[in-house]
Design a protein around this motif. Structure first.
Motif, mmCIF file in Angstrom:
data_model
loop_
_atom_site.group_PDB
_atom_site.id
_atom_site.type_symbol
_atom_site.label_atom_id
_atom_site.label_comp_id
_atom_site.label_asym_id
_atom_site.label_seq_id
_atom_site.Cartn_x
_atom_site.Cartn_y
_atom_site.Cartn_z
ATOM 1 N N THR A 194 0.823 -1.206 0.000
ATOM 2 C CA THR A 194 0.000 0.000 0.000
ATOM 3 C C THR A 194 0.857 1.256 0.000
ATOM 4 O OG1 THR A 194 -1.773 -1.148 1.183
ATOM 5 C CG2 THR A 194 -1.805 1.254 1.236
ATOM 6 N N ASP A 195 1.906 1.270 0.815
ATOM 7 C CA ASP A 195 2.778 2.449 0.873
ATOM 8 C C ASP A 195 3.442 2.717 -0.474
ATOM 9 O OD1 ASP A 195 2.137 2.736 3.516
ATOM 10 O OD2 ASP A 195 4.046 1.998 4.304
ATOM 11 N N ARG A 196 3.933 1.641 -1.088
ATOM 12 C CA ARG A 196 4.618 1.807 -2.375
ATOM 13 C C ARG A 196 3.651 2.262 -3.462
ATOM 14 N NH1 ARG A 196 7.919 -3.118 -5.240
ATOM 15 N NH2 ARG A 196 8.336 -2.095 -7.245
ATOM 16 N N LEU A 197 2.426 1.732 -3.420
ATOM 17 C CA LEU A 197 1.441 2.117 -4.430
ATOM 18 C C LEU A 197 0.957 3.541 -4.202
ATOM 19 C CD1 LEU A 197 -0.075 1.246 -6.911
ATOM 20 C CD2 LEU A 197 -1.838 0.262 -5.443
ATOM 21 N N GLN A 198 0.803 3.939 -2.935
ATOM 22 C CA GLN A 198 0.423 5.327 -2.660
ATOM 23 C C GLN A 198 1.490 6.286 -3.176
ATOM 24 O OE1 GLN A 198 -0.369 5.044 1.616
ATOM 25 N NE2 GLN A 198 -2.484 5.631 1.238
ATOM 26 N N ALA A 199 2.750 5.963 -2.931
ATOM 27 C CA ALA A 199 3.832 6.809 -3.424
ATOM 28 C C ALA A 199 3.817 6.862 -4.950
ATOM 29 C CB ALA A 199 5.180 6.292 -2.923
ATOM 30 N N GLY A 200 3.607 5.703 -5.580
ATOM 31 C CA GLY A 200 3.573 5.662 -7.039
ATOM 32 C C GLY A 200 2.407 6.449 -7.609
ATOM 33 N N ALA A 201 1.226 6.284 -7.003
ATOM 34 C CA ALA A 201 0.051 7.014 -7.489
ATOM 35 C C ALA A 201 0.247 8.515 -7.324
ATOM 36 C CB ALA A 201 -1.199 6.553 -6.734
ATOM 37 N N GLY A 202 0.834 8.927 -6.199
ATOM 38 C CA GLY A 202 1.080 10.348 -5.985
ATOM 39 C C GLY A 202 2.082 10.915 -6.970
ATOM 40 N N GLU A 203 3.184 10.189 -7.199
ATOM 41 C CA GLU A 203 4.180 10.658 -8.169
ATOM 42 C C GLU A 203 3.597 10.692 -9.578
ATOM 43 O OE1 GLU A 203 7.058 11.957 -7.903
ATOM 44 O OE2 GLU A 203 7.437 11.688 -5.764
ATOM 45 N N LEU A 204 2.741 9.722 -9.892
ATOM 46 C CA LEU A 204 2.116 9.713 -11.208
ATOM 47 C C LEU A 204 1.182 10.907 -11.358
ATOM 48 C CD1 LEU A 204 1.943 8.204 -13.851
ATOM 49 C CD2 LEU A 204 0.203 6.721 -12.851
ATOM 50 N N ALA A 205 0.452 11.258 -10.280
ATOM 51 C CA ALA A 205 -0.404 12.444 -10.327
ATOM 52 C C ALA A 205 0.419 13.702 -10.584
ATOM 53 C CB ALA A 205 -1.179 12.577 -9.016
ATOM 54 N N ILE A 206 1.598 13.788 -9.971
ATOM 55 C CA ILE A 206 2.465 14.948 -10.202
ATOM 56 C C ILE A 206 2.958 14.962 -11.648
ATOM 57 C CG2 ILE A 206 4.681 16.007 -9.609
ATOM 58 C CD1 ILE A 206 4.223 15.034 -6.733
ATOM 59 N N SER A 207 3.344 13.800 -12.168
ATOM 60 C CA SER A 207 3.831 13.744 -13.555
ATOM 61 C C SER A 207 2.744 14.158 -14.535
ATOM 62 C CB SER A 207 4.316 12.321 -13.874
ATOM 63 O OG SER A 207 5.482 12.011 -13.151
ATOM 64 N N VAL A 208 1.526 13.676 -14.306
ATOM 65 C CA VAL A 208 0.419 14.047 -15.186
ATOM 66 C C VAL A 208 0.096 15.527 -15.002
ATOM 67 C CG1 VAL A 208 -2.009 13.619 -15.748
ATOM 68 C CG2 VAL A 208 -0.499 11.703 -15.213
ATOM 69 N N GLY A 209 0.168 15.999 -13.745
ATOM 70 C CA GLY A 209 -0.048 17.422 -13.503
ATOM 71 C C GLY A 209 0.972 18.283 -14.221
ATOM 72 N N TRP A 210 2.216 17.821 -14.264
ATOM 73 C CA TRP A 210 3.241 18.586 -14.973
ATOM 74 C C TRP A 210 2.947 18.638 -16.466
ATOM 75 C CZ3 TRP A 210 6.250 22.300 -15.444
ATOM 76 C CH2 TRP A 210 7.141 22.375 -16.525
ATOM 77 N N LEU A 211 2.470 17.539 -17.043
ATOM 78 C CA LEU A 211 2.112 17.570 -18.462
ATOM 79 C C LEU A 211 1.016 18.602 -18.715
ATOM 80 C CD1 LEU A 211 2.084 13.751 -19.335
ATOM 81 C CD2 LEU A 211 3.930 15.398 -19.697
ATOM 82 N N ALA A 212 0.043 18.661 -17.788
ATOM 83 C CA ALA A 212 -1.007 19.674 -17.908
ATOM 84 C C ALA A 212 -0.428 21.079 -17.781
ATOM 85 C CB ALA A 212 -2.079 19.438 -16.842
ATOM 86 N N HIS A 213 0.469 21.264 -16.829
ATOM 87 C CA HIS A 213 1.134 22.551 -16.590
ATOM 88 C C HIS A 213 1.883 22.993 -17.840
ATOM 89 C CE1 HIS A 213 4.128 24.826 -13.718
ATOM 90 N NE2 HIS A 213 3.790 25.561 -14.757
ATOM 91 N N ASP A 214 2.699 22.111 -18.380
ATOM 92 C CA ASP A 214 3.538 22.450 -19.530
ATOM 93 C C ASP A 214 2.707 22.732 -20.768
ATOM 94 O OD1 ASP A 214 6.218 22.799 -20.580
ATOM 95 O OD2 ASP A 214 5.917 20.953 -21.699
#
Length: 458
Positions: free
Chosen positions: A213-233
């Motif tokens: 669960t911890d590893r998946l939460q970290a992965g989901a959060g980092e993926l949200a940031i990566s997708v957010g950056w694509l939106a930002h850019d």
């Protein structure tokens, strides 16, 4: 499951041990050699997460050709040698048609991608759907121009779906970052939503062990940031804000300081670009409070730059200069093993580029141009989007400083880079530069730039 019509169902040939690479390790243990690789990476401003397992995979022949980051590190460690001398296959062979068919048509299951290399063209592992107590894990090849329809493989019944999908989530994060470095966010954002959605579906799929669960939460959060950056850019600021907030909420629930610092860092950057400089300062300071517990001077350096950008937007030169001085001092302390993986982009070029943006916001055009020129000179051309960004920044600073011919020339170089990059942020900067140069349109260099800038590129 039907087999591919393009490839027989015979098993792939086993990998051949890389004896040349093994010989270079000599008497050092795999762990000692991995440490030497990490040290060499820091010497050239690169970031790789090399460990004994990675060295073992190289020596076993599982990694036929390293990714670009490892390639630069290995060639730095062994000057005068080529990849072939190190026992690797040419990238053109590994990433060619045969490699794509081998991976895509054999329906390979996801694996732990901690050190997965580019053995096929811009591969991305994704997940789709949930069925009962198991996950349907999709492995899809995503290029900058489209998605190959996924082939699915049922996860073993004795494995929790979250465990089955962790590898694909983490691989998606790495591949998004890889493609963004080369092509910018515009062409990628729409296709990045599916893996993000599935990552959070996996979190909701039922109970799993704490480590999963911890590893998946970290992965989901980092993926949200990566997708957010694509939106930002790509100029979708509201979408970016939502994704960053989702990542921040995930970090808070998980008690994940590293993820929280990253989310606040990107929130600060977005706030600056969206014209909310005071929010940028607050978010950067919040990130620094959390990040101070992580032991990474480079992270704190970047966060100081985020704060400096906010102060510059507020017109507070004194506060901006203090934050810049702090950023430079922290950067000078060098990289450490505590530096987050996502910070691989942050080197001397990015430091100079962000400082240029601060001076530009303060209206110090000559000073901004000086730092922008340094950023262009220091940037590895492999990171095409950043090279386009710094060159566009240089063009705008020169134009506002009255150096018209040089500004037009830099603008032309930035436009040439946009043939491979789709970034609304960079395009917007060049459109602004064009407006600044418009009164000088009779100058030959300016006329050529204005004509090229007005043409559609994609």
């Amino acid at each position: 499951m039907t087999s591919s019509p393009h490839l027989p169902d015979a098993p792939a040939p086993p990998p051949q041990p890389n004896l040349a690479f093994r010989a270079l390790r000599g008497r050092r243990s795999p762990g000692e050699f991995a440490a030497a690789v990490r040290r060499s990476a820091r010497e050239i401003g690169e970031r790789v997460s090399c460990d004994a397992r990675y060295i073992g995979r190289v020596e076993a022949g599982e990694i036929r050709c390293p990714n670009y980051a490892y390639e630069r590190v290995f060639l730095h460690m062994f000057p005068g040698r080529t990849l072939a001398d190190l026992g690797f296959a040419p990238r053109s062979v590994v990433r060619g048609r045969g490699a794509r068919l081998t991976v895509a048509d054999r329906h390979l299951p996801p694996h732990d991608p901690q050190h997965h290399e580019e053995s096929d063209v811009r591969r991305r592992a994704f997940m789709t759907g949930m069925t009962g107590s198991t996950a349907t894990v999709a492995v899809a090849a995503l290029t900058p121009f489209g998605v190959v329809p996924p082939q699915t493989r049922q996860a073993p019944l004795d494995r929790h779906p979250a465990r089955a999908g962790i590898g694909a989530v983490e691989e998606a994060i790495r591949r998004i970052r890889l493609l963004d470095d080369r092509h910018g966010g515009d062409g990628l954002y729409g296709r990045a939503a599916a893996p993000l959605r599935t990552a959070f579906e996996l979190l909701d799929s039922g109970t799993a062990s704490r480590d999963v669960t911890d590893r998946l939460q970290a992965g989901a959060g980092e993926l949200a940031i990566s997708v957010g950056w694509l939106a930002h850019d790509s100029g979708r600021f509201d979408d970016a804000r939502s994704h960053y907030a989702e990542a921040l909420a995930t970090a808070r629930v998980a008690g994940d300081d590293a993820l929280e610092a990253h989310a606040f860092c990107n929130t600060a950057f977005l706030a600056r670009d969206a014209g909310r400089p005071r929010e940028a300062v607050r978010a950067a300071q919040a990130a620094a409070r959390v990040g101070a517990r992580l032991g990474s001077p480079r992270l704190l350096s970047l966060l100081a730059l985020r704060e400096a950008g906010g102060w510059a937007g507020l017109g507070d030169q004194r506060a901006c200069e203090r934050a810049l001085a702090r950023a430079q001092a922290l950067f000078a302390r060098g990289g450490t093993d505590a530096d987050p993986e996502w910070m691989s982009f942050y080197g001397a070029a990015e430091l100079a580029g962000l400082e240029a943006q601060c001076w530009s916001a303060l209206g110090a055009w000559d000073r901004a141009a000086l730092h922008a020129r340094r950023a262009v000179a220091l940037q590895d051309p492999h990171f095409t989007r950043n090279m386009a960004l710094y060159t566009a920044e240089l063009a705008d600073d020169l134009a506002r400083a009255g150096q018209i011919d040089e500004a037009a020339a830099a603008g032309g170089r930035a436009l040439a880079l946009l043939r491979d990059v789709r970034s609304s942020r960079v395009e917007g900067m060049l459109a602004t530069t064009a407006r600044v140069l418009l009164p000088h349109r009779r100058a030959s260099g300016v006329a050529a730039f204005l004509t090229s800038q007005s043409k559609p590129r994609h």
